[in-house]
Design a protein around this motif. Sequence first.
Motif, PDB file in Angstrom:
ATOM      1  N   HIS A   1      -5.816   1.455  -5.023  1.00  0.00           N
ATOM      2  CA  HIS A   1      -6.365   0.075  -5.555  1.00  0.00           C
ATOM      3  C   HIS A   1      -7.594  -0.035  -5.637  1.00  0.00           C
ATOM      4  O   HIS A   1      -8.323  -0.486  -6.528  1.00  0.00           O
ATOM      5  CB  HIS A   1      -5.939  -0.857  -4.490  1.00  0.00           C
TER       6      HIS A   1
ATOM      7  N   ILE B   1      -9.477  -3.052  -1.767  1.00  0.00           N
ATOM      8  CA  ILE B   1      -8.542  -3.895  -0.876  1.00  0.00           C
ATOM      9  C   ILE B   1      -9.432  -4.643   0.179  1.00  0.00           C
ATOM     10  O   ILE B   1     -10.125  -4.380   1.063  1.00  0.00           O
ATOM     11  CB  ILE B   1      -7.754  -2.995   0.144  1.00  0.00           C
TER      12      ILE B   1
ATOM     13  N   GLU C   1      -8.192   3.434   1.328  1.00  0.00           N
ATOM     14  CA  GLU C   1      -7.610   2.411   1.689  1.00  0.00           C
ATOM     15  C   GLU C   1      -6.942   2.060   3.095  1.00  0.00           C
ATOM     16  O   GLU C   1      -6.798   0.899   3.435  1.00  0.00           O
ATOM     17  CB  GLU C   1      -5.882   2.410   0.683  1.00  0.00           C
TER      18      GLU C   1
ATOM     19  N   HIS D   1      -6.260   7.540  -0.500  1.00  0.00           N
ATOM     20  CA  HIS D   1      -5.566   6.812   0.262  1.00  0.00           C
ATOM     21  C   HIS D   1      -6.075   6.628   1.533  1.00  0.00           C
ATOM     22  O   HIS D   1      -5.951   5.478   2.310  1.00  0.00           O
ATOM     23  CB  HIS D   1      -4.154   7.098   0.305  1.00  0.00           C
TER      24      HIS D   1
ATOM     25  N   LEU E   1       0.691  -1.104   0.092  1.00  0.00           N
ATOM     26  CA  LEU E   1      -0.036  -0.012   0.135  1.00  0.00           C
ATOM     27  C   LEU E   1       0.751   1.329  -0.151  1.00  0.00           C
ATOM     28  O   LEU E   1       0.385   2.354  -0.620  1.00  0.00           O
ATOM     29  CB  LEU E   1      -0.914  -0.026   1.332  1.00  0.00           C
TER      30      LEU E   1
END
Length: 264
Positions: free
Chosen positions: A144, A147, A206, A203, A134
């Motif tokens: 991504h 996740i 994530e 992010h 990551l």
Amino acid sequence: MAESSQNQKKIDNIFQVNPLKISDYEQDDIEDLRKNGRVSKWYNIRNKSEEFAFKTISEQEDQKLVQNQVTILKELHDCQNIIKFYGLTCEGNKWYLVTEWAEYGNLREYYTNNKDQFDLRLKLRMSLDIARGLNFLRAVEIVHRDIRAENILITINETAKLANFKLSRYLNAATLNQGQNLERVRYCAPELLERAPNYKYDHKCEVYSFGILLWEIAEGKIPYEDSNDIVDITDKVRNKMYREPFSENNQIPGEFKKLEIEGM
């Protein structure tokens, strides 16, 4: 030319490269099939120790999503905690996406089938593997966007690697409408469950998913396993601010638990 236009040009050109030669590979005699037969194990005919995953690209798949995944994977070849991509190959009119073979399957399959060897040391090491993957994505400004345990693959050396980049995007790319299913919702950040207008996946989303994964690794259980309804999980997470607790008898260090809590 704008950066987003340059990225799209790379995607448009991805199928114009020369494919890998199918004659250089042969399928495993055991026919180790996964994902309902879509993923199979192949060998390099010159070196039987080199194992590869051949994933069938179906005619129904959105070519743009496949092109996007290939483009993203080509950017990530320098990270040891992201599944290695080798290229595309075809047999007649049948196309395959070729990546490294993950002997133990995905993370959930691993801890379900290998409870005795999934000790504290290995749990911590796999958590670090995922964190490194990551962090690499963050450094290259890629998200991504999916996740979860199914998209963490475990190699023969028990290394955890990020996989399945079909929904991934450059951080500055246009937001993609992402359909939700029960498994994605288990790892989904509250702000995404709210479906606020113009909210952009980043992010921080994530990190939240990573926090859910840390709990799953620690406990060896599916997050919200008693809930099999998207609405129920959404209500728990978004409205009631419920988070899965750690069991009292686990041996997970306090720093690990703190990291999971802070990520949520």
